[in-house]
Design a protein around this motif. Structure first.
Motif, mmCIF file in Angstrom:
data_model
loop_
_atom_site.group_PDB
_atom_site.id
_atom_site.type_symbol
_atom_site.label_atom_id
_atom_site.label_comp_id
_atom_site.label_asym_id
_atom_site.label_seq_id
_atom_site.Cartn_x
_atom_site.Cartn_y
_atom_site.Cartn_z
ATOM 1 N N GLU A 36 0.930 -1.404 -0.325
ATOM 2 C CA GLU A 36 0.270 -0.164 0.038
ATOM 3 C C GLU A 36 0.756 1.302 -0.336
ATOM 4 O OE1 GLU A 36 -2.581 -0.510 2.833
ATOM 5 O OE2 GLU A 36 -3.539 -2.096 3.111
ATOM 6 N N LEU A 37 0.177 2.475 -0.681
ATOM 7 C CA LEU A 37 1.439 3.771 -0.336
ATOM 8 C C LEU A 37 0.636 3.754 0.553
ATOM 9 C CD1 LEU A 37 -0.328 5.302 -3.963
ATOM 10 C CD2 LEU A 37 2.010 4.382 -3.588
ATOM 11 N N GLY A 38 1.602 4.968 1.259
ATOM 12 C CA GLY A 38 1.794 5.533 2.293
ATOM 13 C C GLY A 38 0.180 6.514 2.178
ATOM 14 N N LEU A 39 0.603 6.934 3.803
ATOM 15 C CA LEU A 39 -0.979 8.357 3.299
ATOM 16 C C LEU A 39 -0.762 9.372 2.824
ATOM 17 C CD1 LEU A 39 -3.776 9.141 5.165
ATOM 18 C CD2 LEU A 39 -2.214 9.914 6.923
ATOM 19 N N TYR A 40 0.420 9.743 2.552
ATOM 20 C CA TYR A 40 0.868 11.228 1.568
ATOM 21 C C TYR A 40 0.583 10.808 0.071
ATOM 22 C CZ TYR A 40 3.498 14.331 -0.604
ATOM 23 O OH TYR A 40 2.878 15.614 -1.659
ATOM 24 N N LEU A 41 1.802 9.821 -0.392
ATOM 25 C CA LEU A 41 1.563 9.567 -1.316
ATOM 26 C C LEU A 41 0.005 8.850 -2.198
ATOM 27 C CD1 LEU A 41 5.346 7.604 -2.000
ATOM 28 C CD2 LEU A 41 3.774 9.823 -3.058
ATOM 29 N N ARG A 42 -0.893 8.307 -1.156
ATOM 30 C CA ARG A 42 -2.251 8.012 -1.674
ATOM 31 C C ARG A 42 -3.112 9.507 -2.098
ATOM 32 N NH1 ARG A 42 -2.115 4.113 2.631
ATOM 33 N NH2 ARG A 42 -3.794 5.218 4.331
ATOM 34 N N SER A 43 -2.469 10.501 -1.277
ATOM 35 C CA SER A 43 -3.266 11.713 -0.715
ATOM 36 C C SER A 43 -2.953 12.272 -2.417
ATOM 37 C CB SER A 43 -2.982 12.659 -0.661
ATOM 38 O OG SER A 43 -2.046 12.702 -0.243
ATOM 39 N N SER A 45 -1.908 10.554 -5.664
ATOM 40 C CA SER A 45 -2.864 9.972 -6.319
ATOM 41 C C SER A 45 -4.285 10.256 -6.050
ATOM 42 C CB SER A 45 -2.819 8.264 -5.549
ATOM 43 O OG SER A 45 -3.358 7.134 -6.493
ATOM 44 N N LYS A 46 -4.956 9.974 -4.634
ATOM 45 C CA LYS A 46 -6.369 10.519 -5.034
ATOM 46 C C LYS A 46 -6.395 12.389 -5.288
ATOM 47 C CE LYS A 46 -9.680 13.116 -1.706
ATOM 48 N NZ LYS A 46 -10.405 13.142 -0.380
ATOM 49 N N GLU A 47 -5.347 13.441 -5.391
ATOM 50 C CA GLU A 47 -5.439 14.621 -6.663
ATOM 51 C C GLU A 47 -5.358 14.497 -7.703
ATOM 52 O OE1 GLU A 47 -5.598 17.929 -5.563
ATOM 53 O OE2 GLU A 47 -5.865 16.249 -3.186
ATOM 54 N N LEU A 48 -4.540 13.131 -8.364
ATOM 55 C CA LEU A 48 -4.058 12.736 -9.535
ATOM 56 C C LEU A 48 -5.708 12.240 -10.671
ATOM 57 C CD1 LEU A 48 -0.783 11.212 -9.859
ATOM 58 C CD2 LEU A 48 -1.310 13.541 -10.702
ATOM 59 N N THR A 49 -6.263 11.546 -9.234
ATOM 60 C CA THR A 49 -7.766 11.045 -9.764
ATOM 61 C C THR A 49 -8.325 12.599 -10.160
ATOM 62 O OG1 THR A 49 -7.354 8.721 -8.656
ATOM 63 C CG2 THR A 49 -9.369 9.425 -9.182
ATOM 64 N N ILE A 50 -8.649 13.448 -8.766
ATOM 65 C CA ILE A 50 -9.644 14.504 -9.000
ATOM 66 C C ILE A 50 -9.944 15.352 -10.495
ATOM 67 C CG2 ILE A 50 -9.619 16.588 -8.229
ATOM 68 C CD1 ILE A 50 -9.900 15.314 -5.919
ATOM 69 N N ALA A 51 -8.127 15.530 -10.848
ATOM 70 C CA ALA A 51 -7.390 16.625 -11.898
ATOM 71 C C ALA A 51 -7.434 15.751 -13.248
ATOM 72 C CB ALA A 51 -6.067 16.947 -11.442
ATOM 73 N N ARG A 52 -7.925 14.539 -13.151
ATOM 74 C CA ARG A 52 -6.922 13.678 -14.577
ATOM 75 C C ARG A 52 -7.120 12.708 -15.335
ATOM 76 N NH1 ARG A 52 -5.694 18.503 -15.835
ATOM 77 N NH2 ARG A 52 -3.937 18.992 -16.526
ATOM 78 N N SER A 53 -8.361 12.735 -13.909
ATOM 79 C CA SER A 53 -8.389 10.508 -14.754
ATOM 80 C C SER A 53 -9.128 10.278 -15.998
ATOM 81 C CB SER A 53 -9.258 9.457 -13.012
ATOM 82 O OG SER A 53 -10.206 10.774 -12.774
ATOM 83 N N ASP A 54 -9.965 11.504 -15.927
ATOM 84 C CA ASP A 54 -11.479 11.895 -16.828
ATOM 85 C C ASP A 54 -10.367 11.999 -18.289
ATOM 86 O OD1 ASP A 54 -13.814 11.408 -15.209
ATOM 87 O OD2 ASP A 54 -13.950 13.652 -15.452
ATOM 88 N N ALA A 119 -8.549 23.564 -9.629
ATOM 89 C CA ALA A 119 -8.880 21.818 -9.200
ATOM 90 C C ALA A 119 -8.512 21.811 -8.254
ATOM 91 C CB ALA A 119 -8.220 21.212 -10.113
ATOM 92 N N GLN A 120 -6.769 22.853 -8.135
ATOM 93 C CA GLN A 120 -6.923 23.053 -7.074
ATOM 94 C C GLN A 120 -7.284 23.443 -5.833
ATOM 95 O OE1 GLN A 120 -3.724 20.565 -6.560
ATOM 96 N NE2 GLN A 120 -3.052 21.576 -4.684
ATOM 97 N N ASN A 133 -1.320 22.971 0.965
ATOM 98 C CA ASN A 133 -0.245 23.910 1.553
ATOM 99 C C ASN A 133 0.992 23.883 0.160
ATOM 100 O OD1 ASN A 133 0.843 21.547 2.247
ATOM 101 N ND2 ASN A 133 2.727 21.844 3.709
ATOM 102 N N HIS A 134 0.061 23.414 -0.604
ATOM 103 C CA HIS A 134 1.242 23.904 -1.750
ATOM 104 C C HIS A 134 0.811 23.578 -3.210
ATOM 105 C CE1 HIS A 134 2.306 19.848 -2.157
ATOM 106 N NE2 HIS A 134 2.598 19.731 -3.385
ATOM 107 N N THR A 135 0.539 23.793 -4.347
ATOM 108 C CA THR A 135 -0.016 23.563 -5.628
ATOM 109 C C THR A 135 1.343 22.560 -5.650
ATOM 110 O OG1 THR A 135 -0.563 26.300 -5.619
ATOM 111 C CG2 THR A 135 -0.835 24.345 -7.777
ATOM 112 N N LEU A 136 -0.209 21.929 -6.382
ATOM 113 C CA LEU A 136 0.318 20.290 -6.855
ATOM 114 C C LEU A 136 0.719 20.479 -8.096
ATOM 115 C CD1 LEU A 136 0.823 17.419 -6.060
ATOM 116 C CD2 LEU A 136 -1.454 17.028 -7.015
ATOM 117 N N PHE A 137 0.307 21.250 -9.068
ATOM 118 C CA PHE A 137 0.984 21.138 -10.628
ATOM 119 C C PHE A 137 0.958 22.137 -11.234
ATOM 120 C CE2 PHE A 137 -2.527 18.194 -10.420
ATOM 121 C CZ PHE A 137 -2.333 16.273 -10.103
#
Length: 337
Positions: A36-43, A45-54, A119-120, A133-137
């Motif tokens: 399993e990914l740790g808590l941070y990397l799971r988050s 992945s969640k952000e990537l899903t929100i922003a780019r999965s479609d 999206a962020q 606390n920071h922009t992802l992309f």
């Protein structure tokens, strides 16, 4: 001259794959023992899903450059005959990712532009969001156009490995595609030192994997001084032992960036020598892990890829970070063709 072997395709429909053993557990995974990914990397992945999965469900191309040195080293220029980045994005969407460290791109508006602010902000308004606390992309700016890669900025102090073991975080990203991009039907890993060329990346799947109903494709390990040492020119077939001696010799000559632990690498190779059924067989699985494709469009391949990814990273967590040694051993030891 570098001699490349033909594309090696694994897990085809007629390969008769069976698991024929369990790899003994020698040390725990860095975060969890059950892949399993740790808590941070799971988050993340969640952000990537929100922003780019479609937009990116059909294809994800990704790599990593963790650290300012690596970020500077990977070329700003596409290959001279490469497909323009704008055309790749038109064909496949904004689905070319490079994981970087946030400290290397934040607060540098002349070099990096923030992407997907809306999206962020939607994510930050979600009380369950962890990245706040920071922009992802970001995207690196160059000349008159933007670079192809969408930069995914990671916080160094929240990654599982720190300091001189930072490169192991790259291995997590490399091996855990099924957890980072669980919605992606196809993915390509490409090391930061490489660039896409003239061929559309989907052609790898169309002509390399699909005709064989295969799940994963690699390029064979090149016959070169960096991979086999000075005697590479006389080779007629892959040789795991010679590759091991070549890498160890380079490390002893001063190329200390080849691994974060010479001791772990030495122990790993000794363990493989004692545990292998046949080094001749392991040699046939030597591949260049700098560039490979995974097709997760079927339930069968999703299961195979997830299992292989997990056991591959287990080897990296337990031994050295040299994944080109761990993968052949894993294929020979855990999977039967």
């Amino acid at each position: 001259m570098i001699c490349l072997k033909i594309l090696m395709v694994f897990f085809a429909s007629n390969s008769g794959i069976q698991q024929h053993g369990h790899i003994p557990a020698r040390c725990p995974m860095p975060d969890r023992r059950h892949c399993e990914l740790g808590l941070y990397l799971r988050s993340v992945s969640k952000e990537l899903t929100i922003a780019r999965s479609d937009e990116c469900a059909g294809l994800v191309v990704y790599g990593a450059a963790l650290g300012a040195k690596h970020l500077r080293l990977f070329s700003l220029r596409m290959l001279f005959d490469a497909i323009p980045g704008t055309r790749l994005r038109d064909h496949h969407g904004d689905c070319f990712f490079k994981f970087v460290l946030a400290q290397d791109v934040m607060n540098k508006p002349r070099e990096y532009a923030i992407v997907d602010v809306e999206a962020q902000s939607r994510s930050e308004n979600d009380s369950s969001a962890i990245i706040s606390n920071h922009t992802l992309f970001y995207r690196r700016l160059r000349g008159q156009d933007n670079e192809l890669d969408l930069l995914v900025a990671l916080e160094a102090n929240r990654l599982p490995y720190t300091g001189n073991r930072m490169r192991r975080n790259v291995k997590i990203l490399k091996t855990m595609s099924h957890l980072l991009f669980p919605w992606a039907r196809r993915s390509i890993w490409i090391d930061a030192k490489l660039r896409l060329g003239a061929l559309d990346p989907l052609l790898i799947f169309q002509y390399g994997l699909r005709p064989l109903n295969a799940c994963i494709a690699f390029v064979g390990l090149p016959f070169h001084n960096n991979t086999y040492g000075t005697n590479y020119a006389s080779l007629t077939k892959p040789d795991f032992n010679l590759h091991a001696f070549g890498v160890l010799a380079q490390f002893q000559r001063g190329r200390i960036n080849l691994t974060d632990s010479f001791t772990a690498l030495d122990e790993q190779l000794k363990f493989y020598a004692d545990s292998s059924r046949n080094f001749e067989t392991i040699s046939t699985y030597l591949v260049d892990t700098a560039f490979f494709a995974r097709d997760s469009s079927s339930a069968r391949c999703r299961q195979i890829i997830a299992r292989l990814n997990c056991h591959w990273f287990e080897q990296i967590a337990c031994f050295s970070d040299r994944d080109q040694f761990s993968l052949p051993f894993l294929l020979d030891t855990f999977f039967c063709f």
